[in-house]
Motif scaffolding. Sequence first.
Motif, PDB file in Angstrom:
ATOM      1  N   ARG A   1      -5.926   7.848 -31.213  1.00 18.81           N
ATOM      2  CA  ARG A   1      -4.661   7.847 -30.467  1.00 18.81           C
ATOM      3  C   ARG A   1      -4.256   6.450 -30.001  1.00 18.81           C
ATOM      4  O   ARG A   1      -3.237   6.307 -29.342  1.00 18.81           O
ATOM      5  CB  ARG A   1      -4.742   8.809 -29.278  1.00 18.81           C
TER       6      ARG A   1
ATOM      7  N   LYS B   1       5.058  12.884 -26.118  1.00 17.75           N
ATOM      8  CA  LYS B   1       5.881  13.927 -25.473  1.00 17.75           C
ATOM      9  C   LYS B   1       5.754  13.828 -23.955  1.00 17.75           C
ATOM     10  O   LYS B   1       6.740  13.950 -23.235  1.00 17.75           O
ATOM     11  CB  LYS B   1       5.446  15.329 -25.954  1.00 17.75           C
ATOM     12  N   THR B   2       4.513  13.573 -23.501  1.00 12.86           N
ATOM     13  CA  THR B   2       4.299  13.491 -22.048  1.00 12.86           C
ATOM     14  C   THR B   2       5.159  12.379 -21.435  1.00 12.86           C
ATOM     15  O   THR B   2       5.675  12.530 -20.332  1.00 12.86           O
ATOM     16  CB  THR B   2       2.802  13.251 -21.742  1.00 12.86           C
TER      17      THR B   2
ATOM     18  N   ASP C   1      -5.609  13.035 -23.734  1.00 14.93           N
ATOM     19  CA  ASP C   1      -5.251  11.753 -24.336  1.00 14.93           C
ATOM     20  C   ASP C   1      -6.486  10.855 -24.318  1.00 14.93           C
ATOM     21  O   ASP C   1      -6.609   9.967 -23.485  1.00 14.93           O
ATOM     22  CB  ASP C   1      -4.096  11.134 -23.525  1.00 14.93           C
TER      23      ASP C   1
HETATM   24  N1  LIG Z   1       6.908   4.535 -25.685  1.00  8.77           N
HETATM   25  C1  LIG Z   1       5.603   4.326 -25.543  1.00  8.77           C
HETATM   26  N2  LIG Z   1       5.107   3.090 -25.430  1.00  8.77           N
HETATM   27  C2  LIG Z   1       3.791   2.872 -25.293  1.00  8.77           C
HETATM   28  N3  LIG Z   1       2.884   3.848 -25.254  1.00  8.77           N
HETATM   29  C3  LIG Z   1       3.298   5.105 -25.351  1.00  8.77           C
HETATM   30  C4  LIG Z   1       4.705   5.428 -25.504  1.00  8.77           C
HETATM   31  N4  LIG Z   1       4.821   6.758 -25.589  1.00  8.77           N
HETATM   32  C5  LIG Z   1       3.578   7.268 -25.495  1.00  8.77           C
HETATM   33  N5  LIG Z   1       2.652   6.286 -25.354  1.00  8.77           N
HETATM   34  C6  LIG Z   1       1.201   6.459 -25.233  1.00  8.77           C
HETATM   35  O1  LIG Z   1       0.715   7.136 -26.390  1.00  8.77           O
HETATM   36  C7  LIG Z   1      -0.335   8.033 -26.040  1.00  8.77           C
HETATM   37  C8  LIG Z   1       0.011   9.443 -26.515  1.00  8.77           C
HETATM   38  O2  LIG Z   1       1.132   9.905 -25.805  1.00  8.77           O
HETATM   39  P1  LIG Z   1       1.204  11.359 -25.146  1.00  8.77           P
HETATM   40  O3  LIG Z   1      -0.095  11.711 -24.530  1.00  8.77           O
HETATM   41  O4  LIG Z   1       2.427  11.407 -24.331  1.00  8.77           O
HETATM   42  O5  LIG Z   1       1.382  12.191 -26.490  1.00  8.77           O
HETATM   43  P2  LIG Z   1       1.692  13.734 -26.672  1.00  8.77           P
HETATM   44  O6  LIG Z   1       2.812  13.818 -27.633  1.00  8.77           O
HETATM   45  O7  LIG Z   1       1.854  14.382 -25.348  1.00  8.77           O
HETATM   46  O8  LIG Z   1       0.366  14.169 -27.400  1.00  8.77           O
HETATM   47  P3  LIG Z   1      -0.353  15.606 -27.569  1.00  8.77           P
HETATM   48  O9  LIG Z   1       0.609  16.566 -28.205  1.00  8.77           O
HETATM   49  O10 LIG Z   1      -1.470  15.257 -28.484  1.00  8.77           O
HETATM   50  O11 LIG Z   1      -0.777  16.016 -26.217  1.00  8.77           O
HETATM   51  C9  LIG Z   1      -0.474   7.960 -24.543  1.00  8.77           C
HETATM   52  O12 LIG Z   1      -1.533   7.120 -24.196  1.00  8.77           O
HETATM   53  C10 LIG Z   1       0.857   7.383 -24.084  1.00  8.77           C
HETATM   54  O13 LIG Z   1       0.781   6.701 -22.860  1.00  8.77           O
END
Ligand SMILES: Nc1ncnc2c1ncn2[C@@H]1O[C@H](COP(=O)(O)OP(=O)(O)OP(=O)(O)O)[C@@H](O)[C@H]1O
Length: 696
Positions: free
Chosen positions: A559, A208-209, A519
């Motif tokens: 993760r 999501k981030t 993360d």
């Molecule tokens: N398209 C992508 N390609 C490669 N890596 C990715 C991609 N999208 C996300 N990531 C990586 O996956 C990991 C998890 O992503 P992120 O922290 O954005 O998840 P989140 O949905 O915000 O999680 P949470 O709800 O647990 O906070 C991060 O290290 C991020 O950099």
Amino acid sequence: MPYYQIAFPNFTQELVYYKVQANTSCLIGYRVEVPFGKKQCIGIVIQKTTDCPLDPTKIKPVKQALDEFPILNTYTIKFLKQIANYYQLPINTLVGLAINQAVRTAPIQFKKQWLKANSEKKPKTKTQIEIYNACLNSANYWELYAQYTAKTLNKMIDENYLSAAQESIKQTTPNLIELSSEQTKVLDNIKSSFIGTHLIWGVTGSGKTEIYTHLIQHVLSQKKHALILVPEIALTSQTANKIALRTGVTPFVIHSQLTPKQRIANTMLIQTTQQPMIILGTRSVLLTNLVNLGIIIIDEEHDDSFRHNSQLFFSARDMAVLKAHQEKIPVILGSATPSLESIHNATSGKYDLHHINHRIHTTLPNIYLIQHQSKQLFSDQALEKINHTLDTKKDVLIFVSRRGWANVRLCLSCNWKARCSSCQALLVAHQDDHLHCHRCRTKIPAPLDCPQCKQSELVQFGYGTQQVASEAEKIWPTNPVYRFDTDQTPSTINQQFKQLEQTTGNIIIGTQMLTKGHDFSKTQMVVCIQADQGLYTDDFRAEENLLAELTQVAGRCGRRQLTGNVYIQAKNPNHPLFQALTQPKNQYTQSLLDMRKQYGLPPYTFLAAIFIRISAKDIPHINQLTLNDYPGCSVLGPIPFPSGNRNHKLCYQITCIAESRQTRANALLSYRTLCQAHAKSNWEISWQIDSHFAQS
Ligand SMILES: Nc1ncnc2c1ncn2[C@@H]1O[C@H](COP(=O)(O)OP(=O)(O)OP(=O)(O)O)[C@@H](O)[C@H]1O
Ligand SMILES: [Zn+2]
């Protein structure tokens, strides 16, 4: 005759009338220096009116504005008025929050200043040379003010080392990562209309981030600002670093732990910079005065920390939705565990709902439910898995819901329990040999023998973070142990987050602070001890909150490439809530929603609560207060509400459950008036709209 109504956030509840001087420009939103009693005070002009209920001869005139520009724009003033209206709060206090203490009282004049070093005149002292060099390509006065004194800066301007300049536009290079097809679909859907409220319901680690960074970049390229709110100060630096890395723009981080000087500097920087900015912070940042906002993002939208829970009760999430609507910009609510309210709003078509069901690098963790009754901290299964995880140089996260050493201190002979003398909460034993009240922060030396029966030594039960950390150090003496809870300073916490990345086989112990957003790259296992502790409270949201908390903490592991493992130790792992953790996410959520509907609770009804704090001697008097149902609104109470006891006062609660927002507003106003009329002078009355504390 026109009048200004002026807010003095520090010392009045109501706006105060002042005369408008003839032939002066409009000062709405400006700081003004005005006579107040015998003093000169700084107030903020909120509105202009021709109606004044007071004797005009007694009203003093406003002399002049203090600054070159308004400190609050008309959008912000309108927004603050809407919040005040919705939550029935004094506008003055909200103005105070919006411009913060530092700016309210700073008598210095704020100017729109950009400075450039004068090539013909070079300074000699070390500090002056530093400032001069910082201004070679023009710099913002307030950026310098954060590091140097106003006296030094003003002297350099007066002596011509620095002169006024144009704003320097910094060139930035974004470095966004390529999104997965699931992420791209969400991004494209949001961008296609770029308005309205969007709920991104994406499992933990679904990226999501990364979607936020794309949205922020989109807004920056339109020369607009982006505002992003996270629930905890502890999350600001990680999120800021990620956003800076991707967009090439360092976000402005604003939260309550900045020094007054940093706050003035930040507030003024935002006012004096045209360049598109990213503003990142915790809940009160929503009140920041901004023009040209392009998006608001609320990460971890379900989190209770978005609710301003001091005397001033408002939900930053709900108000963000209102602000975005007012400014015709999109608002993004993101969470792996959205609140039932937001899910309801999304499924009923008010919000656009976007699902992300998969993690980027791996699958969701395996969840193991373990019945654990023994006094041992870890079950055999968990212990074996922790050893294995640490042996493979991965990290283990142990979630403990309570900080301190032990949850209660009690006497086994007479059943006496240590309680706070001020608010009656059970006291928590801490490592410093004191008992702490987590509700009102009182602390007393821990008694050894029972003060009531004097027959026996006291014992204590339950594990807090300190005890778990101490046990972990004994069991795994060679592994680094990090403890995260609010007993530690923010700088220690930040430092520990950095250290974690350098060491392996870490044991990370923490409270709610660790459950969301982080993360972690090497955390392969999560253990939740005493998982049923949060289940038995008088808040009807207890199950919703515990489900969110456990899902979030489970989501901190695995993760990257390897699937994580989560061990949930509970007395009764058969409770449907624990079972729900292993099932598709929306089944249990739907059953919680059905239950709310059946019992007439939010989001199907609208709640408000009034809290009355009284001395014990007034119990008979409060018991005489009888309130009748209002058309469209039923009322419960006043009934004792021990969680609200403070400062030797007992708290009573009145709950209003209404059919609509408008009925609730009218009913609350009427009940407040009745309570005021019945109250004794020393009673403290407060209220909450969309309260979380109603008893079911
Ligand atoms: N398209 C992508 N390609 C490669 N890596 C990715 C991609 N999208 C996300 N990531 C990586 O996956 C990991 C998890 O992503 P992120 O922290 O954005 O998840 P989140 O949905 O915000 O999680 P949470 O709800 O647990 O906070 C991060 O290290 C991020 O950099
Ligand atoms: Zn207390």
